[in-house]
Design a protein around this motif. Structure first.
Motif, PDB file in Angstrom:
ATOM      1  N   ASP A  52      -2.720   6.173 -17.653  1.00 54.14           N
ATOM      2  CA  ASP A  52      -3.579   7.498 -17.528  1.00 54.14           C
ATOM      3  C   ASP A  52      -5.065   7.259 -16.895  1.00 54.14           C
ATOM      4  OD1 ASP A  52      -5.079   6.026 -19.380  1.00 54.14           O
ATOM      5  OD2 ASP A  52      -4.167   7.114 -21.174  1.00 54.14           O
ATOM      6  N   GLU A  53      -5.824   8.150 -16.864  1.00 56.22           N
ATOM      7  CA  GLU A  53      -7.166   7.840 -16.193  1.00 56.22           C
ATOM      8  C   GLU A  53      -7.858   6.781 -16.910  1.00 56.22           C
ATOM      9  OE1 GLU A  53      -8.986  11.708 -16.017  1.00 56.22           O
ATOM     10  OE2 GLU A  53      -7.601  12.676 -14.830  1.00 56.22           O
ATOM     11  N   SER A  54      -7.784   6.792 -18.212  1.00 56.42           N
ATOM     12  CA  SER A  54      -8.412   5.784 -19.067  1.00 56.42           C
ATOM     13  C   SER A  54      -8.173   4.265 -18.508  1.00 56.42           C
ATOM     14  CB  SER A  54      -8.634   5.744 -20.525  1.00 56.42           C
ATOM     15  OG  SER A  54      -8.932   4.749 -21.075  1.00 56.42           O
ATOM     16  N   ILE A  60      -7.046  -0.869 -14.188  1.00 55.69           N
ATOM     17  CA  ILE A  60      -6.542  -1.203 -12.904  1.00 55.69           C
ATOM     18  C   ILE A  60      -7.602  -1.430 -11.890  1.00 55.69           C
ATOM     19  CG2 ILE A  60      -5.149  -0.026 -10.987  1.00 55.69           C
ATOM     20  CD1 ILE A  60      -3.533  -0.700 -13.744  1.00 55.69           C
ATOM     21  N   GLU A  61      -8.577  -0.698 -11.938  1.00 56.60           N
ATOM     22  CA  GLU A  61      -9.802  -0.837 -10.983  1.00 56.60           C
ATOM     23  C   GLU A  61     -10.075  -2.228 -11.074  1.00 56.60           C
ATOM     24  OE1 GLU A  61     -12.244   2.517 -11.016  1.00 56.60           O
ATOM     25  OE2 GLU A  61     -10.862   3.669 -10.577  1.00 56.60           O
ATOM     26  N   PRO A  62     -10.566  -2.632 -12.228  1.00 58.86           N
ATOM     27  CA  PRO A  62     -11.278  -4.219 -12.416  1.00 58.86           C
ATOM     28  C   PRO A  62     -10.159  -5.250 -11.858  1.00 58.86           C
ATOM     29  CG  PRO A  62     -11.539  -2.817 -14.273  1.00 58.86           C
ATOM     30  CD  PRO A  62     -10.636  -1.921 -13.594  1.00 58.86           C
ATOM     31  N   MET A  63      -8.931  -4.957 -12.234  1.00 55.55           N
ATOM     32  CA  MET A  63      -8.013  -5.981 -11.849  1.00 55.55           C
ATOM     33  C   MET A  63      -7.661  -5.751 -10.046  1.00 55.55           C
ATOM     34  SD  MET A  63      -4.843  -4.912 -14.728  1.00 55.55           S
ATOM     35  CE  MET A  63      -3.589  -5.882 -13.768  1.00 55.55           C
ATOM     36  N   ALA A  64      -7.818  -4.699  -9.746  1.00 55.64           N
ATOM     37  CA  ALA A  64      -7.886  -4.665  -8.199  1.00 55.64           C
ATOM     38  C   ALA A  64      -9.082  -5.461  -7.726  1.00 55.64           C
ATOM     39  CB  ALA A  64      -7.683  -3.160  -7.776  1.00 55.64           C
ATOM     40  N   GLN A  65     -10.263  -5.099  -8.145  1.00 61.04           N
ATOM     41  CA  GLN A  65     -11.345  -5.969  -7.789  1.00 61.04           C
ATOM     42  C   GLN A  65     -11.310  -7.544  -7.812  1.00 61.04           C
ATOM     43  OE1 GLN A  65     -14.151  -4.375  -6.301  1.00 61.04           O
ATOM     44  NE2 GLN A  65     -14.410  -6.402  -5.548  1.00 61.04           N
ATOM     45  N   ILE A  66     -10.462  -7.927  -8.807  1.00 61.12           N
ATOM     46  CA  ILE A  66     -10.222  -9.331  -8.938  1.00 61.12           C
ATOM     47  C   ILE A  66      -9.239  -9.873  -7.819  1.00 61.12           C
ATOM     48  CG2 ILE A  66      -9.368 -11.168 -10.620  1.00 61.12           C
ATOM     49  CD1 ILE A  66     -10.305  -9.472 -12.817  1.00 61.12           C
TER      50      ILE A  66
END
Length: 297
Positions: A52-54, A60-66
């Motif tokens: 979901d959005e949370s 997801i966004e922090p993982m993608a940055q890593i």
């Protein structure tokens, strides 16, 4: 020149002969959505299919940055995911249905699969035997509709992308029957496994396994610890009672089982006592792995 839409920031790939495909790949990986797409795949495999959005913003966004920071090496991402507080959230645990490999090899490891090799006691023989068991596990996985390293299509197994069912697709009228059958057969002693022309006899020593719990003579404590060990979530009191009824039959008092176990400990070579205790433990673990909760992780 190749002109791309705004989805790719209106990128233009100019003629570059046989290296042009590299420009295409670079363009794809320059998009943040690519790293997010990969991380959603990892999240659905290890944690939960619901994003979901949370979850998107916090995980997801922090993982993608890593992933981008490490030049798309997945190991640091998986390490961060599995060490995160989110991964151990009690609301997350038990959200996945075990895939066939998790179900089979998890059961082998959980209960302490032992190989009975009656021919030669050598390291090479032991390695060969475990190799046969490994291959047999792969074959059993195929029966449960997951052939290792051979997904049905380039997208992988539907359980990881097919909305809205996702991993519930692992369970159907065919696979549920075989999951139950494999589990029941596994609990009984001396199961013959054949793979690539070789045969190995494997065993689950229920008496040895039960001895690892703090006080096997106490049926309430034994059932409670078994449940904590093999299930990812807490069982209800009604379910615990159902498990207990498999070793302390309805109408019996707890001391009946306690007496059986104590008698076995005092005289482990007595075959009659041993078989009686084994029979009740077999009943307990057959019931235990037959509960729906054993299918989740």
């Amino acid at each position: 020149a190749k002109y791309f839409s705004s989805a790719f920031d209106s990128k233009v790939i100019y003629p570059n002969e046989d290296n042009e495909y590299k420009d295409l790949i670079a363009m794809i990986f320059e998009q943040e959505e690519t790293s997010k797409y990969i991380c959603r795949k990892l999240y659905r495999w290890f944690v939960n299919n619901k994003i979901d959005e949370s979850v998107e913003s916090k995980m997801i966004e922090p993982m993608a940055q890593i992933l981008r920071d490490n030049n798309f090496e997945t190991k640091p991402v998986i390490q961060a995911l599995l060490k995160s507080q989110h991964f151990y959230d009690e609301n997350i645990i038990g959200c996945l249905i075990k895939n066939p490999m998790d179900f089979i090899y998890g059961m082998f490891k959980q209960f302490g699969l032992e190989i009975i090799d009656k021919s030669e006691d050598s390291l090479q023989d032991t390695i060969r035997a475990y190799d046969v068991v490994k291959n047999a596990g792969v074959n059993l996985g195929s029966i449960l509709q997951m052939t290792l390293l051979d997904p049905p299509g380039v997208a992988g197994w539907p359980s990881y992308y097919q909305e809205p069912a996702f991993n519930r697709l692992w369970l159907n009228s065919v696979t549920m029957y075989y999951r139950f059958l494999i589990g029941v057969i596994f609990v009984y002693k001396e199961l013959k496994i054949r793979s690539q022309g070789e045969e190995v006899v494997v065993s689950l020593d229920l008496l040895k396994h039960a001895s690892q719990y703090s006080d096997p003579s106490d049926p309430n404590l034994l059932v409670s610890e078994v449940a904590d060990y093999i299930y990812p979530i807490k069982l209800t009191e009604k379910q615990l009672t159902y498990l207990k009824d498999s070793i302390v039959y309805p109408g019996e008092e707890d001391y009946v089982w306690s007496g059986m176990w104590t008698a076995y400990i005092n005289d482990p070579e007595n075959e009659n006592i041993k078989k009686t205790v084994e029979a009740r433990l077999t009943h307990l673990f057959v019931i235990a792995i037959s509960l729906a909760e054993y299918q989740i992780s």
